[in-house]
Design a protein around this motif. Structure first.
Motif, PDB file in Angstrom:
ATOM      1  N   LEU A  63       0.819  -1.203   0.000  1.00  0.00           N
ATOM      2  CA  LEU A  63       0.000   0.000   0.000  1.00  0.00           C
ATOM      3  C   LEU A  63       0.857   1.259   0.000  1.00  0.00           C
ATOM      4  O   LEU A  63       1.907   1.300   0.646  1.00  0.00           O
ATOM      5  N   LEU A  64       0.377   2.277  -0.691  1.00  0.00           N
ATOM      6  CA  LEU A  64       0.927   3.619  -0.617  1.00  0.00           C
ATOM      7  C   LEU A  64      -0.051   4.427   0.223  1.00  0.00           C
ATOM      8  O   LEU A  64      -1.247   4.458  -0.068  1.00  0.00           O
ATOM      9  N   ILE A  65       0.451   5.079   1.268  1.00  0.00           N
ATOM     10  CA  ILE A  65      -0.406   5.802   2.208  1.00  0.00           C
ATOM     11  C   ILE A  65      -0.268   7.290   1.934  1.00  0.00           C
ATOM     12  O   ILE A  65       0.804   7.861   2.089  1.00  0.00           O
ATOM     13  N   TYR A  66      -1.373   7.910   1.525  1.00  0.00           N
ATOM     14  CA  TYR A  66      -1.340   9.312   1.113  1.00  0.00           C
ATOM     15  C   TYR A  66      -1.179  10.281   2.283  1.00  0.00           C
ATOM     16  O   TYR A  66      -0.410  11.220   2.209  1.00  0.00           O
ATOM     17  N   GLU A  67      -1.908  10.094   3.365  1.00  0.00           N
ATOM     18  CA  GLU A  67      -1.969  11.067   4.455  1.00  0.00           C
ATOM     19  C   GLU A  67      -0.813  10.966   5.428  1.00  0.00           C
ATOM     20  O   GLU A  67      -0.793  11.682   6.426  1.00  0.00           O
ATOM     21  N   SER A  68       0.128  10.108   5.188  1.00  0.00           N
ATOM     22  CA  SER A  68       1.158   9.815   6.172  1.00  0.00           C
ATOM     23  C   SER A  68       2.384  10.719   6.007  1.00  0.00           C
ATOM     24  O   SER A  68       3.020  10.742   4.958  1.00  0.00           O
ATOM     25  N   ASN A  69       2.708  11.450   7.072  1.00  0.00           N
ATOM     26  CA  ASN A  69       3.928  12.249   7.119  1.00  0.00           C
ATOM     27  C   ASN A  69       4.843  11.819   8.248  1.00  0.00           C
ATOM     28  O   ASN A  69       5.870  12.439   8.480  1.00  0.00           O
ATOM     29  N   SER A  70       4.448  10.778   8.962  1.00  0.00           N
ATOM     30  CA  SER A  70       5.263  10.235  10.043  1.00  0.00           C
ATOM     31  C   SER A  70       4.842   8.791  10.291  1.00  0.00           C
ATOM     32  O   SER A  70       3.804   8.338   9.801  1.00  0.00           O
ATOM     33  N   LEU A  71       5.643   8.073  11.061  1.00  0.00           N
ATOM     34  CA  LEU A  71       5.293   6.695  11.385  1.00  0.00           C
ATOM     35  C   LEU A  71       4.022   6.635  12.231  1.00  0.00           C
ATOM     36  O   LEU A  71       3.232   5.709  12.111  1.00  0.00           O
ATOM     37  N   LYS A  72       3.817   7.658  13.067  1.00  0.00           N
ATOM     38  CA  LYS A  72       2.617   7.700  13.904  1.00  0.00           C
ATOM     39  C   LYS A  72       1.355   7.808  13.040  1.00  0.00           C
ATOM     40  O   LYS A  72       0.368   7.110  13.288  1.00  0.00           O
ATOM     41  N   GLU A  73       1.378   8.653  12.035  1.00  0.00           N
ATOM     42  CA  GLU A  73       0.235   8.792  11.136  1.00  0.00           C
ATOM     43  C   GLU A  73       0.020   7.517  10.323  1.00  0.00           C
ATOM     44  O   GLU A  73      -1.114   7.108  10.082  1.00  0.00           O
TER      45      GLU A  73
ATOM     46  N   ASP B 162       5.462  -6.109   6.517  1.00  0.00           N
ATOM     47  CA  ASP B 162       6.730  -5.620   5.975  1.00  0.00           C
ATOM     48  C   ASP B 162       6.691  -4.099   5.870  1.00  0.00           C
ATOM     49  O   ASP B 162       5.631  -3.491   5.973  1.00  0.00           O
ATOM     50  N   LEU B 163       7.852  -3.505   5.657  1.00  0.00           N
ATOM     51  CA  LEU B 163       8.034  -2.062   5.522  1.00  0.00           C
ATOM     52  C   LEU B 163       7.547  -1.313   6.763  1.00  0.00           C
ATOM     53  O   LEU B 163       6.929  -0.251   6.670  1.00  0.00           O
ATOM     54  N   ASN B 164       7.851  -1.855   7.927  1.00  0.00           N
ATOM     55  CA  ASN B 164       7.404  -1.255   9.183  1.00  0.00           C
ATOM     56  C   ASN B 164       8.024   0.108   9.452  1.00  0.00           C
ATOM     57  O   ASN B 164       7.424   0.925  10.148  1.00  0.00           O
ATOM     58  N   ASP B 165       9.225   0.372   8.931  1.00  0.00           N
ATOM     59  CA  ASP B 165       9.905   1.636   9.202  1.00  0.00           C
ATOM     60  C   ASP B 165       9.717   2.676   8.107  1.00  0.00           C
ATOM     61  O   ASP B 165      10.236   3.771   8.203  1.00  0.00           O
ATOM     62  N   SER B 166       9.000   2.354   7.069  1.00  0.00           N
ATOM     63  CA  SER B 166       8.715   3.297   5.996  1.00  0.00           C
ATOM     64  C   SER B 166       7.397   3.996   6.313  1.00  0.00           C
ATOM     65  O   SER B 166       6.397   3.345   6.601  1.00  0.00           O
ATOM     66  N   TRP B 167       7.366   5.327   6.236  1.00  0.00           N
ATOM     67  CA  TRP B 167       6.145   6.030   6.634  1.00  0.00           C
ATOM     68  C   TRP B 167       5.198   6.334   5.484  1.00  0.00           C
ATOM     69  O   TRP B 167       4.119   6.866   5.694  1.00  0.00           O
ATOM     70  N   LYS B 168       5.542   5.975   4.266  1.00  0.00           N
ATOM     71  CA  LYS B 168       4.645   6.164   3.122  1.00  0.00           C
ATOM     72  C   LYS B 168       4.130   4.859   2.525  1.00  0.00           C
ATOM     73  O   LYS B 168       3.164   4.874   1.776  1.00  0.00           O
ATOM     74  N   THR B 169       4.767   3.740   2.833  1.00  0.00           N
ATOM     75  CA  THR B 169       4.362   2.458   2.269  1.00  0.00           C
ATOM     76  C   THR B 169       4.217   1.413   3.367  1.00  0.00           C
ATOM     77  O   THR B 169       4.818   1.532   4.442  1.00  0.00           O
TER      78      THR B 169
ATOM     79  N   VAL C   2      -5.486   5.212   1.041  1.00  0.00           N
ATOM     80  CA  VAL C   2      -4.396   4.362   0.549  1.00  0.00           C
ATOM     81  C   VAL C   2      -4.628   3.991  -0.910  1.00  0.00           C
ATOM     82  O   VAL C   2      -5.740   4.077  -1.419  1.00  0.00           O
ATOM     83  N   GLU C   3      -3.537   3.588  -1.550  1.00  0.00           N
ATOM     84  CA  GLU C   3      -3.595   3.063  -2.913  1.00  0.00           C
ATOM     85  C   GLU C   3      -2.897   1.717  -2.933  1.00  0.00           C
ATOM     86  O   GLU C   3      -1.797   1.569  -2.381  1.00  0.00           O
ATOM     87  N   ILE C   4      -3.508   0.740  -3.568  1.00  0.00           N
ATOM     88  CA  ILE C   4      -2.881  -0.575  -3.711  1.00  0.00           C
ATOM     89  C   ILE C   4      -1.864  -0.495  -4.835  1.00  0.00           C
ATOM     90  O   ILE C   4      -2.210  -0.230  -5.979  1.00  0.00           O
ATOM     91  N   VAL C   5      -0.596  -0.710  -4.485  1.00  0.00           N
ATOM     92  CA  VAL C   5       0.485  -0.673  -5.465  1.00  0.00           C
ATOM     93  C   VAL C   5       0.650  -2.040  -6.120  1.00  0.00           C
ATOM     94  O   VAL C   5       0.835  -2.142  -7.327  1.00  0.00           O
ATOM     95  N   ASP C   6       0.585  -3.086  -5.306  1.00  0.00           N
ATOM     96  CA  ASP C   6       0.788  -4.446  -5.804  1.00  0.00           C
ATOM     97  C   ASP C   6       0.137  -5.416  -4.820  1.00  0.00           C
ATOM     98  O   ASP C   6      -0.021  -5.095  -3.642  1.00  0.00           O
TER      99      ASP C   6
END
Length: 93
Positions: free
Chosen positions: A10-20, A44-51, A83-87
């Protein structure tokens, strides 16, 4: 016993931090758990704040029911405007 499993990136649009990001992901996971009878978690991708990568699985005795459950969850996530489904990948075991 038939197992339907799926991972969704997923690509998360509203996220500007890990908390969001956690707020959005926990909201989606909670809604899916209450609406569908599946096991679901961020995998997976637990430390990425946009995906994020979410994985879920269902157990049934019919292949078509497993396909239908997986498709319904994917459609539900796809309707969420945050969110947007990337794959995604589906496995029926």
């Amino acid at each position: 016993m038939i197992i339907g499993a799926c991972t969704i990136k997923l690509l998360i649009y509203e996220s500007n931090s890990l908390k969001e990001k956690r707020h959005v992901i926990k909201s989606i996971i909670g809604k899916i758990q209450s609406r569908f009878n599946v096991s679901i978690a961020e995998v997976d991708l637990n430390d990425s704040w946009k995906t994020s990568v979410i994985g879920f699985a269902c157990v049934t005795n019919d292949t078509s029911h497993a396909n239908q459950m997986v498709s319904n969850v994917i459609k539900f996530i796809d309707k969420d405007s945050r969110v947007e489904i990337v794959d995604y990948s589906i496995e029926i075991l």
